[in-house]
Design a protein around this motif. Structure first.
Motif, PDB file in Angstrom:
ATOM      1  N   MET B   1       0.842  -1.215   0.000  1.00 37.41           N
ATOM      2  CA  MET B   1       0.000   0.000   0.000  1.00 37.41           C
ATOM      3  C   MET B   1       0.868   1.252   0.000  1.00 37.41           C
ATOM      4  O   MET B   1       1.821   1.340   0.765  1.00 37.41           O
ATOM      5  N   VAL B   2       0.552   2.196  -0.894  1.00 35.56           N
ATOM      6  CA  VAL B   2       1.333   3.433  -0.942  1.00 35.56           C
ATOM      7  C   VAL B   2       0.530   4.558  -0.298  1.00 35.56           C
ATOM      8  O   VAL B   2      -0.662   4.428  -0.039  1.00 35.56           O
ATOM      9  N   GLU B   3       1.205   5.657  -0.065  1.00 32.86           N
ATOM     10  CA  GLU B   3       0.537   6.784   0.570  1.00 32.86           C
ATOM     11  C   GLU B   3       0.700   8.030  -0.270  1.00 32.86           C
ATOM     12  O   GLU B   3       1.658   8.182  -1.019  1.00 32.86           O
ATOM     13  N   ALA B   4      -0.263   8.922  -0.162  1.00 34.04           N
ATOM     14  CA  ALA B   4      -0.134  10.235  -0.778  1.00 34.04           C
ATOM     15  C   ALA B   4      -0.526  11.263   0.271  1.00 34.04           C
ATOM     16  O   ALA B   4      -1.263  10.955   1.201  1.00 34.04           O
ATOM     17  N   GLU B   5      -0.027  12.460   0.102  1.00 41.07           N
ATOM     18  CA  GLU B   5      -0.326  13.495   1.091  1.00 41.07           C
ATOM     19  C   GLU B   5      -1.419  14.415   0.564  1.00 41.07           C
ATOM     20  O   GLU B   5      -1.375  14.855  -0.591  1.00 41.07           O
ATOM     21  N   CYS B   6      -2.412  14.666   1.402  1.00 41.33           N
ATOM     22  CA  CYS B   6      -3.517  15.554   1.007  1.00 41.33           C
ATOM     23  C   CYS B   6      -2.978  16.961   0.752  1.00 41.33           C
ATOM     24  O   CYS B   6      -2.262  17.512   1.592  1.00 41.33           O
ATOM     25  N   LEU B   7      -3.311  17.520  -0.397  1.00 35.90           N
ATOM     26  CA  LEU B   7      -2.807  18.841  -0.766  1.00 35.90           C
ATOM     27  C   LEU B   7      -3.484  19.938   0.063  1.00 35.90           C
ATOM     28  O   LEU B   7      -2.996  21.050   0.154  1.00 35.90           O
ATOM     29  N   GLU B   8      -4.592  19.582   0.675  1.00 34.64           N
ATOM     30  CA  GLU B   8      -5.385  20.543   1.444  1.00 34.64           C
ATOM     31  C   GLU B   8      -4.911  20.584   2.908  1.00 34.64           C
ATOM     32  O   GLU B   8      -4.574  21.636   3.414  1.00 34.64           O
ATOM     33  N   CYS B   9      -4.913  19.398   3.552  1.00 34.96           N
ATOM     34  CA  CYS B   9      -4.666  19.366   5.004  1.00 34.96           C
ATOM     35  C   CYS B   9      -3.416  18.572   5.377  1.00 34.96           C
ATOM     36  O   CYS B   9      -3.117  18.426   6.551  1.00 34.96           O
ATOM     37  N   GLU B  10      -2.716  18.059   4.372  1.00 37.55           N
ATOM     38  CA  GLU B  10      -1.453  17.337   4.569  1.00 37.55           C
ATOM     39  C   GLU B  10      -1.593  15.997   5.295  1.00 37.55           C
ATOM     40  O   GLU B  10      -0.602  15.412   5.721  1.00 37.55           O
ATOM     41  N   ALA B  11      -2.821  15.509   5.446  1.00 34.38           N
ATOM     42  CA  ALA B  11      -3.020  14.179   6.046  1.00 34.38           C
ATOM     43  C   ALA B  11      -2.459  13.131   5.102  1.00 34.38           C
ATOM     44  O   ALA B  11      -2.383  13.337   3.887  1.00 34.38           O
ATOM     45  N   LYS B  12      -2.067  11.993   5.672  1.00 34.56           N
ATOM     46  CA  LYS B  12      -1.581  10.883   4.836  1.00 34.56           C
ATOM     47  C   LYS B  12      -2.791  10.077   4.355  1.00 34.56           C
ATOM     48  O   LYS B  12      -3.642   9.683   5.148  1.00 34.56           O
ATOM     49  N   MET B  13      -2.862   9.851   3.055  1.00 31.79           N
ATOM     50  CA  MET B  13      -3.960   9.057   2.499  1.00 31.79           C
ATOM     51  C   MET B  13      -3.406   7.720   2.052  1.00 31.79           C
ATOM     52  O   MET B  13      -2.485   7.667   1.236  1.00 31.79           O
ATOM     53  N   LYS B  14      -3.966   6.651   2.583  1.00 31.09           N
ATOM     54  CA  LYS B  14      -3.528   5.303   2.184  1.00 31.09           C
ATOM     55  C   LYS B  14      -4.193   4.947   0.862  1.00 31.09           C
ATOM     56  O   LYS B  14      -5.391   5.156   0.679  1.00 31.09           O
ATOM     57  N   ILE B  15      -3.415   4.413  -0.039  1.00 28.17           N
ATOM     58  CA  ILE B  15      -3.952   4.073  -1.359  1.00 28.17           C
ATOM     59  C   ILE B  15      -3.856   2.571  -1.581  1.00 28.17           C
ATOM     60  O   ILE B  15      -2.773   1.989  -1.497  1.00 28.17           O
ATOM     61  N   ASN B  16      -5.008   1.953  -1.820  1.00 29.55           N
ATOM     62  CA  ASN B  16      -5.050   0.499  -2.010  1.00 29.55           C
ATOM     63  C   ASN B  16      -4.230   0.074  -3.226  1.00 29.55           C
ATOM     64  O   ASN B  16      -4.088   0.822  -4.190  1.00 29.55           O
ATOM     65  N   ASP B  17      -3.733  -1.166  -3.165  1.00 25.80           N
ATOM     66  CA  ASP B  17      -2.896  -1.682  -4.250  1.00 25.80           C
ATOM     67  C   ASP B  17      -3.657  -1.831  -5.564  1.00 25.80           C
ATOM     68  O   ASP B  17      -3.069  -1.784  -6.636  1.00 25.80           O
ATOM     69  N   ASP B  18      -4.983  -2.038  -5.476  1.00 20.75           N
ATOM     70  CA  ASP B  18      -5.742  -2.288  -6.710  1.00 20.75           C
ATOM     71  C   ASP B  18      -6.267  -1.005  -7.352  1.00 20.75           C
ATOM     72  O   ASP B  18      -7.084  -1.037  -8.260  1.00 20.75           O
ATOM     73  N   TYR B  34      -9.424  13.535  -4.697  1.00 19.74           N
ATOM     74  CA  TYR B  34      -8.289  13.549  -5.618  1.00 19.74           C
ATOM     75  C   TYR B  34      -8.430  12.449  -6.656  1.00 19.74           C
ATOM     76  O   TYR B  34      -9.002  11.394  -6.387  1.00 19.74           O
ATOM     77  N   GLU B  35      -7.891  12.726  -7.824  1.00 18.16           N
ATOM     78  CA  GLU B  35      -7.843  11.716  -8.874  1.00 18.16           C
ATOM     79  C   GLU B  35      -6.429  11.153  -8.933  1.00 18.16           C
ATOM     80  O   GLU B  35      -5.455  11.902  -8.831  1.00 18.16           O
ATOM     81  N   ILE B  36      -6.328   9.838  -9.116  1.00 16.23           N
ATOM     82  CA  ILE B  36      -5.009   9.231  -9.293  1.00 16.23           C
ATOM     83  C   ILE B  36      -4.519   9.626 -10.692  1.00 16.23           C
ATOM     84  O   ILE B  36      -5.147   9.273 -11.696  1.00 16.23           O
ATOM     85  N   ALA B  37      -3.438  10.398 -10.732  1.00 14.15           N
ATOM     86  CA  ALA B  37      -2.931  10.896 -12.019  1.00 14.15           C
ATOM     87  C   ALA B  37      -1.936   9.924 -12.645  1.00 14.15           C
ATOM     88  O   ALA B  37      -1.910   9.750 -13.861  1.00 14.15           O
ATOM     89  N   SER B  38      -1.122   9.279 -11.816  1.00 11.41           N
ATOM     90  CA  SER B  38      -0.188   8.281 -12.363  1.00 11.41           C
ATOM     91  C   SER B  38       0.237   7.314 -11.271  1.00 11.41           C
ATOM     92  O   SER B  38       0.174   7.627 -10.086  1.00 11.41           O
ATOM     93  N   LEU B  39       0.642   6.141 -11.712  1.00 15.50           N
ATOM     94  CA  LEU B  39       1.130   5.098 -10.805  1.00 15.50           C
ATOM     95  C   LEU B  39       2.364   4.492 -11.442  1.00 15.50           C
ATOM     96  O   LEU B  39       2.303   4.014 -12.569  1.00 15.50           O
ATOM     97  N   ASN B  40       3.499   4.590 -10.749  1.00 10.49           N
ATOM     98  CA  ASN B  40       4.725   3.996 -11.290  1.00 10.49           C
ATOM     99  C   ASN B  40       5.531   3.351 -10.183  1.00 10.49           C
ATOM    100  O   ASN B  40       6.042   4.043  -9.305  1.00 10.49           O
ATOM    101  N   ASN B  41       5.656   2.032 -10.228  1.00  4.44           N
ATOM    102  CA  ASN B  41       6.476   1.293  -9.270  1.00  4.44           C
ATOM    103  C   ASN B  41       6.330   1.812  -7.837  1.00  4.44           C
ATOM    104  O   ASN B  41       7.299   2.197  -7.191  1.00  4.44           O
ATOM    105  N   GLY B  42       5.118   1.851  -7.383  1.00  6.81           N
ATOM    106  CA  GLY B  42       4.909   2.220  -5.981  1.00  6.81           C
ATOM    107  C   GLY B  42       4.877   3.713  -5.712  1.00  6.81           C
ATOM    108  O   GLY B  42       4.686   4.135  -4.577  1.00  6.81           O
ATOM    109  N   THR B  43       5.105   4.526  -6.727  1.00  9.81           N
ATOM    110  CA  THR B  43       4.946   5.964  -6.496  1.00  9.81           C
ATOM    111  C   THR B  43       3.667   6.423  -7.182  1.00  9.81           C
ATOM    112  O   THR B  43       3.336   5.985  -8.288  1.00  9.81           O
ATOM    113  N   VAL B  44       2.956   7.276  -6.498  1.00 11.98           N
ATOM    114  CA  VAL B  44       1.666   7.707  -7.002  1.00 11.98           C
ATOM    115  C   VAL B  44       1.631   9.229  -7.066  1.00 11.98           C
ATOM    116  O   VAL B  44       2.189   9.899  -6.208  1.00 11.98           O
TER     117      VAL B  44
END
Lengths: 306, 58
Positions: B1-18, B34-44
């Motif tokens: 599972m990868v994470e992304a940071e909320c651009l609004e409040c900086e919370a960590k968002m967990k992103i499912n593998d699928d 948020y929309e997933i813009a790209s996925l590359n080898n574990g970076t989102v």
């Protein structure tokens, strides 16, 4: 490109927001041996002179934005892509007045409708229908701005609100008779000439709208001969494809088609349907570039086999 | 599972593998979409999702 790769069919899915439906269709296409090319409608830059070589021969239109989906479909179709649904079908389904005109012209039973083209004449349209009646925008979905109009004061307030929105399309006042129906309607999904799902959509408690997007729930609906005939007639009238035909039941049992959806959502319908709707769509898309699409068993035939 | 940071409040968002490109995720803390813009080898990478417009629907 080797022959193995070139024989593998690629189906495009035009989207702007991936929902459960798009993922499910994509999965089913791959299960059927096709490659899937996701096409983000928001990122397309299309030239009218140069065909998009990278676009597959068949593309399923699945945009949430009606105008975006319709206009991209128009361009791709002009370039020779087989769009499912066609731009013409999308255009008709996206406009409630265009849908009603076609249904009425081909004697598909549908609610009585009047239309007015300014705030000045809207009240007259509403009063000619009588209270209660229903006012809807001609473009829009998920039950947005679909309002029961129960008295003159409400009518005047609604017309004023529409007028203040400043959008010209809001000055088209589409008014329908209020059908005394049970707290549900029927959603049938047609794929080509076949009905692949038939469900009741129940309005959530204390509301009147049955849209699943608003929290309505679904239950399986028996496909009677009358329902089948009505729904298929509506689908043929609109032009066939992958369609969501919405039907109301009058108290005397008569069925009325009140809407046909051109980019149908089916998560709710799938919850009450045994067979995979996405798979039927996938199958249809794979055979869509051939003359005469492969006949599939209808819900009636599937039920008879079970 | 990868994470992304909320651009609004900086919370960590967990992103499912699928998850797939084009899918919408919501910040669990502030609700921003948020929309997933790209996925590359574990970076989102994510971008702010479009908001509902008048012509949205089916």
């Amino acid at each position: 490109m080797n022959s193995e790769v070139s024989e593998k069919k690629t189906i495009g899915i035009l989207y702007d927001r991936i929902r459960w439906e798009e993922k499910e269709i994509s999965r089913r296409l791959e299960e059927r041996g096709a490659s899937v090319q996701m096409i983000d409608g928001k990122l397309q830059v299309l030239s009218l002179d140069t065909p998009e070589e990278a676009v597959p021969a068949v593309v399923l239109e699945r945009c949430v934005s009606f105008y975006r989906g319709l206009n991209i479909a128009s361009v791709l179709e002009a370039q020779g892509v087989r769009m499912v649904n066609s731009a013409k079908v999308l255009d008709i389904c996206g406009n409630k007045l265009a849908t009603s005109l076609l249904l009425s012209r081909h004697n598909v039973p549908s609610p009585k409708t009047v239309v007015a083209f300014s705030a000045e004449s809207a009240l007259q349209a509403i009063e000619s229908m009588g209270y209660p009646c229903v006012m809807k925008p001609i473009v829009g979905s998920w039950g947005r701005q679909v309002v029961p109009v129960r008295d003159r004061e409400t009518a005047e307030a609604l017309i004023e609100l529409r007028e203040q929105q400043g959008d010209s399309i809001q000055s088209i006042f589409y008014v329908q008779e209020m059908i005394n129906r049970p707290p549900r309607d029927i959603r049938c999904i047609t794929v080509g000439e076949n009905i692949v799902a038939s469900v009741y959509r129940y309005a959530p408690a204390d509301t009147w709208k049955t849209n699943v997007a608003l929290g309505g729930h679904t239950e399986a609906c028996p496909l009677t001969r009358e329902l089948e005939d009505t729904v298929l007639k509506a689908s043929r009238t609109i032009g066939l494809g992958v369609l969501g035909v919405d039907v109301m039941e009058k108290q005397d049992g008569q069925l009325l088609v009140h809407e046909v959806n051109g980019t149908v959502e089916f998560k709710g319908a799938q919850a009450a349907t045994t067979n995979s709707i996405a798979d039927k769509i996938a199958q249809y898309a794979i055979s869509a570039d051939k003359e005469g699409l492969a006949a599939e068993p209808s819900v009636r035939e599937i039920e008879a086999e079970a | 599972m990868v994470e992304a940071e909320c651009l609004e409040c900086e919370a960590k968002m967990k992103i499912n593998d699928d998850v797939v490109v084009g899918e919408i995720i919501s910040c669990p803390d502030c609700g921003a979409d948020y929309e997933i813009a790209s996925l590359n080898n574990g970076t989102v990478t994510i971008k702010v999702a479009e908001s509902v417009k008048e012509d949205w629907g089916e």
